[in-house]
Design a protein around this motif. Structure first.
Motif, PDB file in Angstrom:
ATOM      1  N   ASP A 307       0.948  -1.191  -0.071  1.00  0.00           N
ATOM      2  CA  ASP A 307      -0.169   0.133  -0.040  1.00  0.00           C
ATOM      3  C   ASP A 307       1.106   1.407  -0.052  1.00  0.00           C
ATOM      4  O   ASP A 307       0.348   2.092  -0.424  1.00  0.00           O
ATOM      5  CB  ASP A 307      -0.815   0.050   1.283  1.00  0.00           C
ATOM      6  N   LEU A 308       1.932   1.251   0.542  1.00  0.00           N
ATOM      7  CA  LEU A 308       2.963   2.277   0.599  1.00  0.00           C
ATOM      8  C   LEU A 308       3.475   2.676  -0.716  1.00  0.00           C
ATOM      9  O   LEU A 308       3.491   3.990  -1.036  1.00  0.00           O
ATOM     10  CB  LEU A 308       3.969   1.902   1.691  1.00  0.00           C
ATOM     11  N   VAL A 309       3.894   2.058  -1.452  1.00  0.00           N
ATOM     12  CA  VAL A 309       4.585   2.365  -2.844  1.00  0.00           C
ATOM     13  C   VAL A 309       3.951   3.140  -3.749  1.00  0.00           C
ATOM     14  O   VAL A 309       4.363   4.182  -4.065  1.00  0.00           O
ATOM     15  CB  VAL A 309       5.143   1.102  -3.405  1.00  0.00           C
ATOM     16  N   PRO A 310       2.557   2.807  -3.824  1.00  0.00           N
ATOM     17  CA  PRO A 310       1.711   3.740  -4.989  1.00  0.00           C
ATOM     18  C   PRO A 310       1.647   5.063  -4.446  1.00  0.00           C
ATOM     19  O   PRO A 310       1.825   6.203  -5.329  1.00  0.00           O
ATOM     20  CB  PRO A 310       0.502   3.018  -4.976  1.00  0.00           C
ATOM     21  N   ALA A 311       1.354   5.226  -2.983  1.00  0.00           N
ATOM     22  CA  ALA A 311       1.187   6.813  -2.716  1.00  0.00           C
ATOM     23  C   ALA A 311       2.605   7.498  -2.731  1.00  0.00           C
ATOM     24  O   ALA A 311       2.837   8.364  -2.981  1.00  0.00           O
ATOM     25  CB  ALA A 311       0.565   6.665  -1.162  1.00  0.00           C
TER      26      ALA A 311
END
Length: 469
Positions: A307-311
């Motif tokens: 979830d962290l990488v796209p943001a």
């Protein structure tokens, strides 16, 4: 002050300052105190805000710093130095004196993370908030970023995280503040007149960790000497410290670093290979550090790597922080008005190819040492334009650093003339960068005002060149 059916939470309370902080804290205290007194300070005057506070039941004292009475506690606005006579007067009359974040924390102490540092804290706060939200958490950026914490306490959701940007002013008087995770990005000379010394300034920032236990995570840069000294002290206390660096793997159990141009965060020996630095929309070595710091905090509080990488890779630059604001005939314009000190300028220059920057420097002189910044500018810039009250000193230092064979150095009276000079000097492929290394108050009311004027002037030049005006 209180209604017949309401039992006050506090006794007589005191607020120092009539800016946004003082006004909002006073309004919060009104239904919760037996009485609220606000001292506005020497320059305070009558006006609609004062009238409204009085209508709300607040006692407002103007034009003096001679505090009288006895109070359960005082909340002091951040512009009032702990070394000032005004602060000392409050201390004599109140059982306890604190800043607004300390007060807000005591009202709602769960789910806090905090970010401080001389530079980069606003971007890191906004990015950390975006990463928590991207991971499905409820999160709000508060504090020095522009949202007074006290003003949103009543609407805070039970599961909401506060991501607090905290200045040295706000941290200096903290006692019970205890974030779940916190980051110290850097410590370089700034605000020394408020704190009295570099040592006091650095220690104010370190107070963010004063209540940490081994269950918490301190994310601290190891790329400057003041922060390395802080790391040593924290580890001597047995705390978990994530070593933050834009360099090589520090080989510690908790670390955030770059390996083969990729962001890597390790939390308790569990490694997360996140993304390439080239996938970041934010550019510059300092933004690599900001991204690593935000990622470490997000992972620590439970955001999943997926979830962290796209943001992380979609986050855009904030206003006035290496903010693209137009292009004309192959020349790009960038607003970095938030760069009010030399260290910020050095970091901004890393975002651009050497030899392509036309740098606009100037404003109200802070009197800081210029050699390191000018050396970096001489290596990176195509030209340097010095303007404003600090212009003559900037120009002298730039000419000394650049010599006869280095970037061209010119002067201008004001920002508008500096922009026009920069346009004349720029070539296709260059960047005209407003990164002034100075306060704005010789010509503008704030760095935001300066940045918005710069963007308007750029838009005017582009429109005129295209025959639209």
């Amino acid at each position: 002050m209180t209604t017949a059916t309401q039992t006050p939470q506090f006794g007589d309370t005191l607020v120092l300052g009539l800016g946004t902080t003082g006004i909002d804290v006073a309004r919060y205290l009104v239904p919760r105190s037996t009485s609220v007194t606000v001292y506005g300070g020497l320059a305070s005057k009558e006006g609609p805000v004062v009238d409204q506070l009085r209508e709300d039941g607040v006692r407002v004292v103007l034009g003096t710093e001679d505090v009288e009475g006895q109070y359960q506690f005082a909340v002091v606005s951040p512009g009032i130095s702990e070394n000032s006579a005004f602060f000392a007067a409050a201390h004599r009359c109140a059982d306890e004196v604190m800043g607004e974040p300390e007060f807000a924390f005591r009202q709602s102490p769960e789910r806090w993370v905090a970010i401080t540092g001389t530079n980069g804290k606003t971007t890191t706060t906004a990015l950390t908030t975006a990463l928590l939200q991207g991971g499905g958490l409820t999160a709000r950026a508060v504090g020095n970023i522009g949202t007074l914490i006290t003003s949103v306490l009543d609407e805070r959701a039970d599961d909401e995280w506060f991501v607090a940007e905290l200045s040295s002013y706000q941290l200096a008087t903290s006692k019970k503040l205890h974030p779940r995770a916190a980051c110290l990005l850097n410590v370089t000379p700034d605000h020394l007149s408020w704190h009295g010394s570099m040592e006091a300034y650095a220690l104010a920032k370190e107070r963010m960790f004063q209540n940490f236990t081994p269950a918490d995570l301190a994310v601290v840069s190891i790329d400057d000497a003041w922060c390395r000294a802080c790391v040593k002290r924290l580890e001597e206390r047995g705390l978990r410290v994530c070593h933050l660096t834009t360099g090589e793997d520090p080989k510690t159990a908790c670390a955030a670093f770059v390996r083969d141009d990729r962001l890597v965060v390790r939390i308790d020996d569990v490694e997360h290979d996140l993304c390439s630095i080239h996938e970041l929309v934010l550019k510059g070595e300092h933004n690599v550090q900001n991204a690593l710091a935000a990622s470490a905090i997000a992972l620590e509080v439970g955001v999943a790597e997926a979830d962290l990488v796209p943001a992380l890779t979609s986050f855009q630059a904030l206003e006035h922080r290496i903010e693209p604001c137009g292009e004309l005939e192959g020349v790009r314009f960038v607003n970095d008005s938030k760069a009010t000190n030399t260290d910020s300028v050095e970091k901004a220059l890393t975002a651009f190819k050497a030899g392509t920057v036309v740098l606009l420097l100037g404003g109200k002189d802070k009197g800081t040492e210029l050699d390191s910044m000018m050396k970096a500018a001489a290596q990176t810039c195509h030209a340097i334009v010095c303007f404003g009250a600090a212009g003559p000193r900037m120009e002298e230092a730039a000419r000394a650093a650049c010599g006869e064979d280095g970037p061209q150095v010119v002067s201008a009276a004001h920002l508008e003339e500096a922009l026009d000079a920069g346009i004349e000097l720029a070539r296709p492929g260059d960047v005209v960068l407003l990164s002034p290394a100075c306060a704005s108050f010789d010509e503008f009311s704030s760095f935001e005002h300066r940045g918005r004027v710069f963007k308007r002037l750029v838009a005017d030049r582009i429109a005129k060149a295209k025959g639209l005006r």
